[in-house]
Motif scaffolding. Structure first.
Motif, PDB file in Angstrom:
ATOM      1  N   PRO A  85       0.805  -1.225   0.000  1.00 40.09           N
ATOM      2  CA  PRO A  85       0.000   0.000   0.000  1.00 40.09           C
ATOM      3  C   PRO A  85       0.836   1.273   0.000  1.00 40.09           C
ATOM      4  CG  PRO A  85       0.084  -0.901   2.214  1.00 40.09           C
ATOM      5  CD  PRO A  85       0.902  -1.820   1.356  1.00 40.09           C
ATOM      6  N   THR A  86       2.157   1.192  -0.028  1.00 40.33           N
ATOM      7  CA  THR A  86       2.963   2.416  -0.039  1.00 40.33           C
ATOM      8  C   THR A  86       2.671   3.216  -1.306  1.00 40.33           C
ATOM      9  OG1 THR A  86       4.681   1.093   0.973  1.00 40.33           O
ATOM     10  CG2 THR A  86       5.301   3.296   0.236  1.00 40.33           C
ATOM     11  N   PRO A  87       2.206   4.440  -1.162  1.00 37.62           N
ATOM     12  CA  PRO A  87       1.919   5.217  -2.380  1.00 37.62           C
ATOM     13  C   PRO A  87       3.209   5.562  -3.113  1.00 37.62           C
ATOM     14  CG  PRO A  87       0.909   6.217  -0.437  1.00 37.62           C
ATOM     15  CD  PRO A  87       1.866   5.177   0.050  1.00 37.62           C
ATOM     16  N   SER A  88       3.177   5.454  -4.424  1.00 35.53           N
ATOM     17  CA  SER A  88       4.321   5.865  -5.223  1.00 35.53           C
ATOM     18  C   SER A  88       3.796   6.495  -6.494  1.00 35.53           C
ATOM     19  CB  SER A  88       5.217   4.658  -5.500  1.00 35.53           C
ATOM     20  OG  SER A  88       5.186   4.306  -6.851  1.00 35.53           O
ATOM     21  N   TRP A  89       4.501   7.505  -6.960  1.00 37.93           N
ATOM     22  CA  TRP A  89       3.992   8.281  -8.104  1.00 37.93           C
ATOM     23  C   TRP A  89       3.825   7.412  -9.340  1.00 37.93           C
ATOM     24  CZ3 TRP A  89       7.800  12.982  -7.257  1.00 37.93           C
ATOM     25  CH2 TRP A  89       7.411  13.660  -6.086  1.00 37.93           C
ATOM     26  N   GLY A  90       4.786   6.535  -9.587  1.00 41.04           N
ATOM     27  CA  GLY A  90       4.700   5.680 -10.764  1.00 41.04           C
ATOM     28  C   GLY A  90       3.517   4.723 -10.684  1.00 41.04           C
ATOM     29  N   LYS A  91       3.321   4.159  -9.485  1.00 39.52           N
ATOM     30  CA  LYS A  91       2.202   3.244  -9.275  1.00 39.52           C
ATOM     31  C   LYS A  91       0.880   3.978  -9.479  1.00 39.52           C
ATOM     32  CE  LYS A  91       0.882  -0.888  -7.679  1.00 39.52           C
ATOM     33  NZ  LYS A  91      -0.467  -0.709  -8.189  1.00 39.52           N
ATOM     34  N   MET A  92       0.817   5.218  -9.029  1.00 36.61           N
ATOM     35  CA  MET A  92      -0.413   5.995  -9.194  1.00 36.61           C
ATOM     36  C   MET A  92      -0.716   6.175 -10.679  1.00 36.61           C
ATOM     37  SD  MET A  92       0.263   8.822  -6.204  1.00 36.61           S
ATOM     38  CE  MET A  92      -1.245   9.776  -6.316  1.00 36.61           C
ATOM     39  N   LEU A  93       0.319   6.391 -11.477  1.00 34.30           N
ATOM     40  CA  LEU A  93       0.116   6.546 -12.924  1.00 34.30           C
ATOM     41  C   LEU A  93      -0.387   5.242 -13.526  1.00 34.30           C
ATOM     42  CD1 LEU A  93       3.169   8.642 -14.101  1.00 34.30           C
ATOM     43  CD2 LEU A  93       0.761   9.289 -14.092  1.00 34.30           C
ATOM     44  N   ASN A  94       0.172   4.143 -13.056  1.00 39.28           N
ATOM     45  CA  ASN A  94      -0.259   2.843 -13.546  1.00 39.28           C
ATOM     46  C   ASN A  94      -1.748   2.633 -13.275  1.00 39.28           C
ATOM     47  OD1 ASN A  94      -1.023   0.039 -12.712  1.00 39.28           O
ATOM     48  ND2 ASN A  94       0.885  -0.437 -13.762  1.00 39.28           N
ATOM     49  N   GLU A  95      -2.158   2.964 -12.045  1.00 41.12           N
ATOM     50  CA  GLU A  95      -3.564   2.766 -11.678  1.00 41.12           C
ATOM     51  C   GLU A  95      -4.477   3.715 -12.434  1.00 41.12           C
ATOM     52  OE1 GLU A  95      -3.064   3.315  -7.541  1.00 41.12           O
ATOM     53  OE2 GLU A  95      -2.738   1.187  -7.126  1.00 41.12           O
ATOM     54  N   ALA A  96      -3.936   4.870 -12.803  1.00 42.01           N
ATOM     55  CA  ALA A  96      -4.763   5.884 -13.446  1.00 42.01           C
ATOM     56  C   ALA A  96      -5.078   5.531 -14.895  1.00 42.01           C
ATOM     57  CB  ALA A  96      -4.055   7.230 -13.392  1.00 42.01           C
ATOM     58  N   GLN A  97      -4.266   4.649 -15.457  1.00 40.05           N
ATOM     59  CA  GLN A  97      -4.319   4.476 -16.905  1.00 40.05           C
ATOM     60  C   GLN A  97      -5.702   4.104 -17.450  1.00 40.05           C
ATOM     61  OE1 GLN A  97      -1.027   2.098 -18.219  1.00 40.05           O
ATOM     62  NE2 GLN A  97      -1.505   2.495 -20.349  1.00 40.05           N
ATOM     63  N   THR A  98      -6.375   3.145 -16.813  1.00 37.57           N
ATOM     64  CA  THR A  98      -7.692   2.760 -17.338  1.00 37.57           C
ATOM     65  C   THR A  98      -8.769   3.768 -16.971  1.00 37.57           C
ATOM     66  OG1 THR A  98      -7.946   1.386 -15.389  1.00 37.57           O
ATOM     67  CG2 THR A  98      -7.401   0.269 -17.448  1.00 37.57           C
ATOM     68  N   MET A  99      -8.423   4.696 -16.079  1.00 37.23           N
ATOM     69  CA  MET A  99      -9.468   5.605 -15.612  1.00 37.23           C
ATOM     70  C   MET A  99      -9.301   6.992 -16.194  1.00 37.23           C
ATOM     71  SD  MET A  99      -9.560   4.189 -11.743  1.00 37.23           S
ATOM     72  CE  MET A  99      -9.078   2.490 -11.461  1.00 37.23           C
ATOM     73  N   MET A 100      -8.394   7.111 -17.153  1.00 37.36           N
ATOM     74  CA  MET A 100      -8.103   8.429 -17.698  1.00 37.36           C
ATOM     75  C   MET A 100      -9.308   9.109 -18.305  1.00 37.36           C
ATOM     76  SD  MET A 100      -4.530   9.316 -19.048  1.00 37.36           S
ATOM     77  CE  MET A 100      -4.441   8.492 -20.584  1.00 37.36           C
ATOM     78  N   SER A 101     -10.177   8.313 -18.928  1.00 36.60           N
ATOM     79  CA  SER A 101     -11.276   8.950 -19.640  1.00 36.60           C
ATOM     80  C   SER A 101     -12.287   9.570 -18.688  1.00 36.60           C
ATOM     81  CB  SER A 101     -11.959   7.945 -20.563  1.00 36.60           C
ATOM     82  OG  SER A 101     -12.346   6.830 -19.823  1.00 36.60           O
ATOM     83  N   PHE A 102     -12.380   9.075 -17.457  1.00 35.85           N
ATOM     84  CA  PHE A 102     -13.338   9.696 -16.535  1.00 35.85           C
ATOM     85  C   PHE A 102     -12.681  10.310 -15.306  1.00 35.85           C
ATOM     86  CE2 PHE A 102     -13.174   5.986 -13.849  1.00 35.85           C
ATOM     87  CZ  PHE A 102     -12.999   4.944 -14.733  1.00 35.85           C
ATOM     88  N   ALA A 103     -11.392  10.035 -15.089  1.00 31.36           N
ATOM     89  CA  ALA A 103     -10.710  10.664 -13.952  1.00 31.36           C
ATOM     90  C   ALA A 103      -9.306  11.080 -14.360  1.00 31.36           C
ATOM     91  CB  ALA A 103     -10.678   9.703 -12.759  1.00 31.36           C
ATOM     92  N   PRO A 104      -9.210  12.015 -15.302  1.00 31.40           N
ATOM     93  CA  PRO A 104      -7.875  12.383 -15.802  1.00 31.40           C
ATOM     94  C   PRO A 104      -6.958  12.948 -14.716  1.00 31.40           C
ATOM     95  CG  PRO A 104      -9.572  13.838 -16.699  1.00 31.40           C
ATOM     96  CD  PRO A 104     -10.274  12.742 -16.011  1.00 31.40           C
TER      97      PRO A 104
END
Lengths: 316, 498, 279
Positions: free
Chosen positions: C223-242
């Motif tokens: 669960p340690t937050p990391s900027w790269g991991k956050m980008l990874n998680e964001a990828q499928t959600m870009m269209s509704f949570a850019p």
């Protein structure tokens, strides 16, 4: 000079040999059994043992290492455990994507960076120069995969101008293939172009400060002519170094970019093979990548010879 | 044991395994279809491997069996036109279809059937489902179009079994090459395989039955959820039987270009627990965990609302299902009290191994956060299937893990000796024994209910939710299966409307 | 020191760089004692909120506060990149100095060893390290650290080679000091400036590499937050949570920019000879 050449080539070969030992040793200690992964949990222990025997996994490590190396030398990269096809085929398929992608990115970044860098150097101190320096400063702080994500979002998902990714294969014609590689190449190229243009700029400024350039100028040669006739060649030395480094970096960078654009490149093959413990594929594919990088470094070394006549004599 | 196949099938739903890739091209013409799949098959011979991905490419498309399974799970005739069953239920006489040719032009006949069945049940067979053939006593050729199969004892599901992908009929001349170059009798011929990217099938012009409407079918392998979405939006892929990114479903549903079909799978998604490893050998600890789980939050957070909460290891759509979701309501005080009773008032540390699918990776993060509230400090460890199978499933070297068990009616795994839960209950075993011996439906349902209650009472695992099946395809595509009674992407009836 | 800062702050790159860097470091430091929200606490009901009043940077798919995650992520980026720089300096500088002091065959062998390491792209070595030991922050540190070693080895070797023929070194040798002692007492202090500048640059590169590794799933694990991991998680959600993709990316760009500016500024201030060509 011949001596220099032979020396460089021998060192490259030695580097390759050491790299092959490292790769092999690393994968020897990877946990997980390829036979187990291939057969799934239905498999009996006997079946796994039989498959291990079949794959030659029971032979001593040293024997497997040498048979792998001798195979490599003869152009035989082995046979994939999971796909049961020649690794050469797999690697050949993938490298025809990774290599052109890296090359395309390199060409793009060079095509952008060198004119921009030269321009900035000649207009040193102007608003244009300051702007270029500021933009490139930001440019090389941008991770290429993030740039790729933004480009996909804006150009592919939002504006629907280009495909979001994928690769139609070279059989589908040059144009669709290049089109598919365009965005990935741009994402790779832009941050690199930022670095390269800064280096080109400072290299030219450096050269312009040298005595012989001042002499040429003093003899009445125009500014432009001085650059073309004398300065460019010397400017190219640091630029070449960086180009060599950049190519290795771009080739590695394709691994991440392939993820964003789902291109079936060498990087993805390696990741996939690691997950499936298809060790022979990992070993051979990694060696291909490493060999390419070593080869590029060798080429860069040789390019020095062209750029810097002083190196042709004696030890660098 | 078909669990692995099912586990891998489960992985398909949401996997992010090794980055498998696809090659995309412009929108398909009206007679070609691009089907997206999460995992690439290791080879294409369904008679020699467990992975569901093999069947999902070749079943019914390239290879056919004596019978085939229809979209609703019904048994239909295939290479066997008809059959007779003897009065004692032990002799099956199959009348074979005539004029059937393999893709290489050779003729199909009774010898091929005998060869295929004998090969599958032979001593050194590499068939992944040898149990399907275990009941066969002998196979004999009547004439070129008749095959007689003698069973050791009557088996009501024999015809269903012969419809499995593992029981397809192959020719002796080409059997060994089927892994790389499958030669079958189906409506599609194998075209090409771009490793890591796609398998191409082309229409078989000499098909014996109704010819396929599609000229060309491509299976593209994309394991990455983000890439799957891009591929769908860009029109690079026409259909996903199991779409791996649940968070994007509302977006796809809102898009008139796509049709989204959400069904249920047979997948019970559970927090598997090592029942012999302290402190999990204490039922109070397992119950405390059950009380600490907020199932709806897991479903909302990990699967974006797709999935049905479960309280035991049983599919909610089955008539014998008992709703035990409220046996352990979310109650942190009760959970802490149970932990204290078990001698862990301040909680403890443990590990949670997470295989690649999204339900596990995301679900794992949520569960770790939920259990932290009662003092259980979980270290999450991400593992490949390549590590999960030998470490967790085989060697049972784990504390907790998350996996979806997608085999239908698989509650009996709790009676298996040395199964990876390490659970053992005499009461449960005797219920399963009775169940196996009981034939009347009411009696069986009653026993199934008992079995469900026992494992719920013992809180063997953290029961979370029933995995949803999310099919997404181009709204103009007709004839894709909405449910998956067997692992297959049957394209025989697929066509495009204008 | 005071004098140094006074001159340095006149350098625009240095001034901007040090302000940004201090800000990021401060953010990371504050995150140890305070974040607006607890990043380990998931609130599914508040998921995917765009930036607004109480969540300045919005929330992610688990309803975690992105601003808090950026703060804690800064800590992670700094820790990994710094540790990797320490590995690079700690091994690379002695190797480089040793090679320069001894010369001859040893020099050749050590420098060729560097070539071998250079031939492995950091991502590739990270993938192999992750395959052997499992993914995680420590392995990201090792992979990036290995990548840093030849950088510092080459740099310190080059610097040391120019120092050895200098008069004050000759004097020290004449005084009977051995090579190790000279290296420690004279060579290393005299190349400190160059090393500091390079360390800043390597630090910046380390942040980008760490983000890349985490993005492909080989770096810091939840669960340690990391900027790269956050980008990874964001990828499928870009269209509704850019915002999920834009904000961590900006965090990376700003930190790297700050460090690069700091590096440039330091180079100008510490080494006027080099700054000639850069204005």
């Amino acid at each position: 000079m011949i001596l220099f050449l032979i020396r460089k080539i021998l060192w490259a070969a030695a580097t390759l040999a050491v790299a092959s030992v490292l790769v092999f040793a690393a994968l020897e200690i990877v946990p997980g059994d390829p036979a187990q992964v291939m057969l799934g949990i239905n498999a009996t222990d006997d079946a796994i043992a039989a498959l291990r025997e079949d794959l030659g996994l029971n032979k001593p490590a040293l024997e497997r290492y040498f048979s792998w190396i001798f195979g490599l030398l003869q152009g035989d990269l082995g046979k994939s455990y999971t796909y049961s096809v020649a690794v050469r085929e797999l690697v050949a398929d993938r490298i025809t994507i990774s290599l052109p992608l890296a090359l395309l990115a390199l060409v793009m970044s060079t095509a952008i960076a060198i004119p921009v860098g030269l321009y900035a150097a000649t207009k040193r101190g102007s608003i244009a120069d300051t702007t270029i320096m500021a933009v490139t400063q930001v440019g090389y702080a941008i991770p290429n995969f993030w740039l790729a994500l933004l480009l996909v979002y804006i150009l592919a998902i939002w504006l629907q101008l280009v495909p979001a990714g994928g690769f139609p294969g070279w059989d589908g014609g040059l144009v669709p293939a290049l089109k598919a590689l365009f965005l990935p190449a741009v994402s790779l190229a832009l941050p690199q172009a930022a670095i390269l243009s800064r280096i080109t700029r400072s290299a030219l400024l450096d050269t312009m400060g040298e005595d012989y350039i001042r002499t040429a100028r003093a003899k009445g040669l125009s500014f432009r002519a001085t650059i073309w006739k004398h300065a460019l060649r010397n400017t190219m030395i640091p630029v070449l170094t960086i180009l060599g480094l950049q190519f290795a970096y771009l080739l590695a960078g394709t691994i991440v970019i392939e993820n964003v654009f789902y291109l079936p490149g060498l990087g993805r093959l390696i990741f996939q093979a690691i997950a499936l413990r298809d060790l022979i594929v990992v070993e051979s594919a990694v060696m291909m990548l490493v060999a390419t990088i070593i080869l590029i470094n060798l080429v860069v070394d040789l390019a020095y010879l062209w750029a810097d006549p002083r190196l042709r004599h004696g030890r660098p | 044991m078909r669990t692995m196949k099912k586990l891998i099938a489960a992985a398909m739903v949401t996997t992010a395994l090794a980055p498998v890739v696809l090659a995309g091209q412009a929108l398909a013409a009206k007679t070609s279809l691009v089907m997206g799949m999460a995992l690439e098959p290791p080879h294409l011979d369904p008679t020699a491997g467990a992975p569901a991905a093999i069947d999902e490419v070749v079943y019914a498309n390239v290879f056919e069996g004596l019978t085939r399974i229809g979209s609703k799970g019904e048994v239909l005739p295939a290479l066997a036109e008809s059959w007779d069953i003897s009065a004692d239920g032990k002799t099956y006489t199959f009348k074979l279809r005539q004029g059937v040719k393999y893709h290489d032009g050779s003729d199909f006949n009774a010898d091929d059937v005998k060869f295929s069945l004998d090969r599958a049940r032979a001593e050194g067979s590499t068939n992944a489902q040898k149990a399907l053939f275990a009941g066969i006593d002998s196979v004999s050729v009547g004439d070129a179009n008749t095959v007689v199969v003698q069973l050791k004892s009557p088996a009501g599901n024999f015809l269903f079994n012969m419809g499995w992908g593992d029981a397809v009929i192959v020719a002796s001349e080409t059997a060994d090459g089927n892994k790389a170059n499958p030669v079958g009798t189906g409506p599609f011929k194998f075209g090409s395989w771009v490793k890591g990217s796609s398998v191409n099938l082309v229409k078989n012009g000499d098909y014996w039955g109704t010819p396929a409407a599609l000229e060309k079918a491509t299976f593209r392998f994309i394991s990455d959820p983000a890439a799957s979405l891009s591929a769908m939006l860009a029109g690079d892929v026409d259909a996903f039987a199991n779409f791996p990114a649940p968070e994007t479903v509302p977006q796809l549903q809102a898009d008139p270009r796509f049709k989204v079909v959400i069904g249920s799978t047979e997948g019970e998604t559970i927090l598997s627990t090592n029942n012999t490893k302290p402190p999990f050998n204490d039922v109070r600890v397992r119950r405390a965990i059950a009380h600490a789980l907020d199932r709806q939050a897991i479903i909302d957070g990990a699967m974006f609302g797709q999935g049905t909460p479960i309280g035991t290891h049983f599919a909610p759509h089955h008539p014998a299902y008992v709703n035990l979701v409220d046996r352990y309501p979310m109650d942190l005080e009760a959970a802490k009290k149970l932990l204290a009773e078990a001698g862990h008032p301040d909680g403890f540390k443990a590990t949670l191994k997470l295989p690649p699918p999204t339900y596990a990776r995301r679900g794992g993060e949520i569960i770790a956060a939920q259990l932290r509230k009662i003092g259980i400090d979980l270290e999450t460890i991400q593992v490949d299937w390549g590590v999960w199978v030998p470490e967790v499933f085989k060697a049972k070297d784990y504390d907790l893990t998350i996996v979806s068990h997608t085999e239908p009616m698989d509650i009996s795994i709790y009676s298996r000796k040395e199964y990876y839960f390490n659970y053992s209950s005499d009461a449960f075993n005797s219920v399963i024994e009775k169940l196996n011996a009981t034939t009347d439906e009411a009696g069986r349902y009653e026993l199934m209910a008992q079995a469900q209650k026992i494992i719920s009472e013992d809180a063997v695992n953290g029961f979370m939710f029933q995995l949803a099946k999310t099919g997404v395809w181009n709204a103009k595509v007709n004839g894709l299966w909405e449910n998956s009674p067997v692992q297959a992407n049957d394209l025989t009836g697929v066509s495009w409307s204008d | 020191m005071k004098q140094f800062l006074k001159t340095a702050m006149h350098n625009r790159s240095f001034a901007t760089g040090i302000v940004i860097t201090c800000f990021i470091v401060l953010m990371a430091a504050v995150s140890f004692i305070w974040t607006p929200y607890d990043v380990t606490n998931l609130d599914i009901t508040a998921k995917l909120k765009a930036p607004y009043g109480s969540h300045w940077f919005g929330t992610d798919h688990f309803g975690r506060d992105i601003f808090s995650m950026i703060m804690v992520g800064a800590r992670n980026s700094i820790a990994v990149a710094l540790a990797a720089v320490i590995i690079g300096v700690g091994i690379g500088v002695p190797v480089g100095c040793w090679a320069a002091a001894r010369g001859g065959q040893l020099d050749e062998v050590l420098m060729r060893g560097n070539d071998v390491v250079f031939a492995f792209p950091s991502l590739l070595s990270a993938a192999m390290i992750a395959a052997v030991f499992g993914p995680g922050a420590i392995n990201a540190i090792i992979a990036i650290g290995i990548f840093n070693i030849p950088v510092f080895a080459r740099l310190s070797r080059g610097a040391a080679l120019t120092l050895w023929p200098r008069d004050f070194i000759m004097a020290a040798r004449a005084a009977g000091k051995n090579k190790t002692r000279i290296t420690i007492e004279h060579i290393i202090p005299n190349m400190a400036n160059v090393l500091i500048v390079q360390a800043t640059v390597a630090f910046a590169l380390g942040i980008i590499l760490e983000a890349g590794l985490a993005y492909v799933g080989l770096g810091t694990q939840p669960p340690t937050p990391s900027w790269g991991k956050m980008l990874n998680e964001a990828q499928t959600m870009m269209s509704f949570a850019p915002h999920m993709a834009v904000i961590p990316g900006l965090a990376i760009v700003i930190s790297v920019l700050g460090l690069n500016l700091l590096g440039d500024g330091l180079r100008d201030v510490l080494d006027p000879r080099l700054s000639r060509k850069r204005d």
